[in-house]
Scaffold this active site. Structure first.
Site, mmCIF file in Angstrom:
data_model
loop_
_atom_site.group_PDB
_atom_site.id
_atom_site.type_symbol
_atom_site.label_atom_id
_atom_site.label_comp_id
_atom_site.label_asym_id
_atom_site.label_seq_id
_atom_site.Cartn_x
_atom_site.Cartn_y
_atom_site.Cartn_z
ATOM 1 N N ASP A 172 5.676 -23.234 -21.687
ATOM 2 C CA ASP A 172 6.122 -23.962 -20.497
ATOM 3 C C ASP A 172 5.973 -23.006 -19.318
ATOM 4 O O ASP A 172 6.704 -22.033 -19.209
ATOM 5 C CB ASP A 172 7.584 -24.383 -20.700
ATOM 6 C CG ASP A 172 8.185 -25.055 -19.467
ATOM 7 O OD1 ASP A 172 7.477 -25.195 -18.440
ATOM 8 O OD2 ASP A 172 9.372 -25.441 -19.533
ATOM 9 N N TRP B 38 15.774 -24.349 -20.291
ATOM 10 C CA TRP B 38 14.558 -25.146 -20.535
ATOM 11 C C TRP B 38 14.093 -25.037 -21.975
ATOM 12 O O TRP B 38 13.605 -26.004 -22.553
ATOM 13 C CB TRP B 38 13.453 -24.760 -19.554
ATOM 14 C CG TRP B 38 13.834 -25.049 -18.135
ATOM 15 C CD1 TRP B 38 13.962 -24.148 -17.113
ATOM 16 C CD2 TRP B 38 14.174 -26.326 -17.571
ATOM 17 N NE1 TRP B 38 14.355 -24.787 -15.960
ATOM 18 C CE2 TRP B 38 14.489 -26.117 -16.214
ATOM 19 C CE3 TRP B 38 14.247 -27.624 -18.073
ATOM 20 C CZ2 TRP B 38 14.865 -27.151 -15.350
ATOM 21 C CZ3 TRP B 38 14.627 -28.662 -17.224
ATOM 22 C CH2 TRP B 38 14.928 -28.422 -15.886
ATOM 23 N N LYS C 118 6.835 -27.142 -8.735
ATOM 24 C CA LYS C 118 7.274 -25.794 -8.389
ATOM 25 C C LYS C 118 6.165 -25.056 -7.644
ATOM 26 O O LYS C 118 6.363 -24.579 -6.553
ATOM 27 C CB LYS C 118 7.634 -24.993 -9.640
ATOM 28 C CG LYS C 118 9.013 -25.160 -10.299
ATOM 29 C CD LYS C 118 9.572 -26.457 -10.499
ATOM 30 C CE LYS C 118 10.931 -26.611 -11.072
ATOM 31 N NZ LYS C 118 11.059 -26.893 -12.474
HETATM 32 C C1 LIG Z 1 11.687 -27.512 -13.549
HETATM 33 C C2 LIG Z 1 11.367 -27.073 -14.914
HETATM 34 C C3 LIG Z 1 11.288 -27.975 -15.992
HETATM 35 C C4 LIG Z 1 11.584 -29.433 -15.837
HETATM 36 O O1 LIG Z 1 10.594 -30.048 -15.114
HETATM 37 P P1 LIG Z 1 10.556 -31.632 -14.865
HETATM 38 O O2 LIG Z 1 9.211 -31.814 -14.263
HETATM 39 O O3 LIG Z 1 11.689 -31.944 -13.952
HETATM 40 O O4 LIG Z 1 10.712 -32.311 -16.176
HETATM 41 C C5 LIG Z 1 10.939 -27.477 -17.223
HETATM 42 N N1 LIG Z 1 10.682 -26.189 -17.410
HETATM 43 C C6 LIG Z 1 10.760 -25.281 -16.407
HETATM 44 C C7 LIG Z 1 10.472 -23.850 -16.678
HETATM 45 C C8 LIG Z 1 11.105 -25.702 -15.128
HETATM 46 O O5 LIG Z 1 11.180 -24.809 -14.130
#
Ligand SMILES: *Cc1c(COP(=O)(O)O)cnc(C)c1O
Length: 362
Positions: free
Chosen positions: A172, A103, A196
């Site tokens: 993030d 990521w 998530k």
């Molecule tokens: C799932 C995830 C993403 C991507 O998320 P999207 O909503 O599919 O763009 C980015 N960073 C982390 C840490 C993730 O777990």
């Protein structure tokens, strides 16, 4: 099948049954208003009340100070990889980035399109199975911001603390937002895709220190400017209304559980039971450095990376109602995601299954 499975998916992920039932009850006719949330104008007083409630509850449980804005956007966490550099870069200043997995690599690619990036630490050489020592990182003196990911969903690592940087810290938190108490004032921007730990995909939450929005460049597309979303209370265009409604239910649920302090303890306990089961069973091992193990995504393998036995494990687990235990396609192995909504009982069921499985197949 009329029984719900125990779902260990990394995302979209399981939600509390009580929330799904509430949504089911509200679906056709929300609070006797004669229509569903999906059918409401986002400008209606009904939806505005749903929106305001969701924002207030998020502010309450995460203890978000007044000088931070909360935005409910779309485009997933992945769009934030671009929105962050488009909104926060400063002329000529580099961005410091801590590279801890897929990521942050994706974010790096997008940030590099806008500014120079200093990768101030990386654990790529360790296959991202550990995290860099925060105290030994040398940050740039003039960075526009520092970028990192708090929980690496794919590799199963999670920062237990955050660096104190002079530049605003952008994190993030897609896979561990609201899983533990944090001091929001330590951050410049926190963002997360909802799927998530919060609710349905399609909703992205951004918590941003208000002064940072002044960096905005009005040449950028309007939909990619935090300031425009903020000035319009996330209603510059139609926001993801159903996702916001579901997120509001989840925030209420967290509040009813006793808030993040209780949630944090529950998450620590669930993770401990699962890691203990892995560490004490000769059939399995966890490849992640002990101190860096995630409380959200528990990555494990069968000794010798025995792929056939891992496949059998997933197959028999599924027959026992335990699903989505496959590691990310880029790393293989096994992974159990145990976000807020994953109950203690479900984690115990997995631990018991692992015990039975190892006795049967050893
Ligand atoms: C799932 C995830 C993403 C991507 O998320 P999207 O909503 O599919 O763009 C980015 N960073 C982390 C840490 C993730 O777990």
């Amino acid at each position: 099948m009329n029984k719900r499975v125990v779902n260990f998916s990394a995302g979209p992920s399981t939600l509390p049954l009580s929330i799904l039932e509430q949504a089911q009850q509200d679906l056709v006719n929300w609070k006797g208003k004669g229509l569903s949330v999906m059918e409401m104008s986002h400008r209606s007083k009904e939806f505005v009340s749903i929106y305001e409630h969701a924002e207030q509850q998020l502010r309450k449980i995460a203890n978000i100070p007044e000088d931070y804005d909360v935005l409910f956007l779309q485009g997933g966490a992945s769009l934030q990889f671009s929105m962050v550099p488009l909104n926060l870069s400063l002329n000529g200043a580099p961005v410091d980035l801590i590279n801890t997995g897929s990521w942050t690599k994706k974010a790096l690619k997008e940030i590099s399109k806008v500014s120079k990036v200093n990768v101030v630490a990386s654990t790529e050489d360790a296959n991202f199975l550990s995290l860099p020592e925060i105290d030994s990182i040398q940050f740039s003196e003039n960075a526009a911001y520092t970028y990192m990911c708090s929980n690496n969903t794919i590799f199963g690592t999670q920062f237990k603390s955050f660096p104190k940087t002079v530049a605003p810290l952008v994190v993030d938190m897609s896979s561990d937002i609201l899983s533990r108490r944090l001091n929001i004032s330590d951050f410049g921007v926190i963002f997360a895709g909802a799927q998530k730990n919060i609710g349905p995909s399609g909703l992205t939450i951004v918590i941003i220190r208000k002064d940072l929005m002044e960096r905005s460049n009005s040449e950028n597309p309007s939909m990619l400017q935090y300031k425009i979303h903020s000035d319009n209370t996330s209603m510059y265009n139609t926001p993801p209304t159903f996702g916001i409604y579901m997120a509001g239910l989840m925030f209420d649920w967290i509040d009813e559980q006793g808030g993040l302090e209780v949630i944090e303890h529950k998450n620590e306990l669930k993770a401990k039971i699962l890691y203990d089961a892995i560490d004490s069973n000769e059939m399995f091992y966890c490849p992640v450095a002990h101190a860096d193990r995630s409380n959200m995504n528990v990555v494990f393998r069968v000794q010798g990376n025995h792929v056939e036995l891992e496949d059998t494990f997933m197959k028999e687990a599924k027959e026992a109602g335990l699903t989505e235990l496959k590691g990310h396609r880029s790393v293989g192995g096994l992974r159990a995601s145990i976000y807020n909504a994953q109950s203690h009982e479900n984690v115990t069921a997995l631990v018991e299954f692992m015990d039975t499985f190892s006795k049967k197949h050893s």
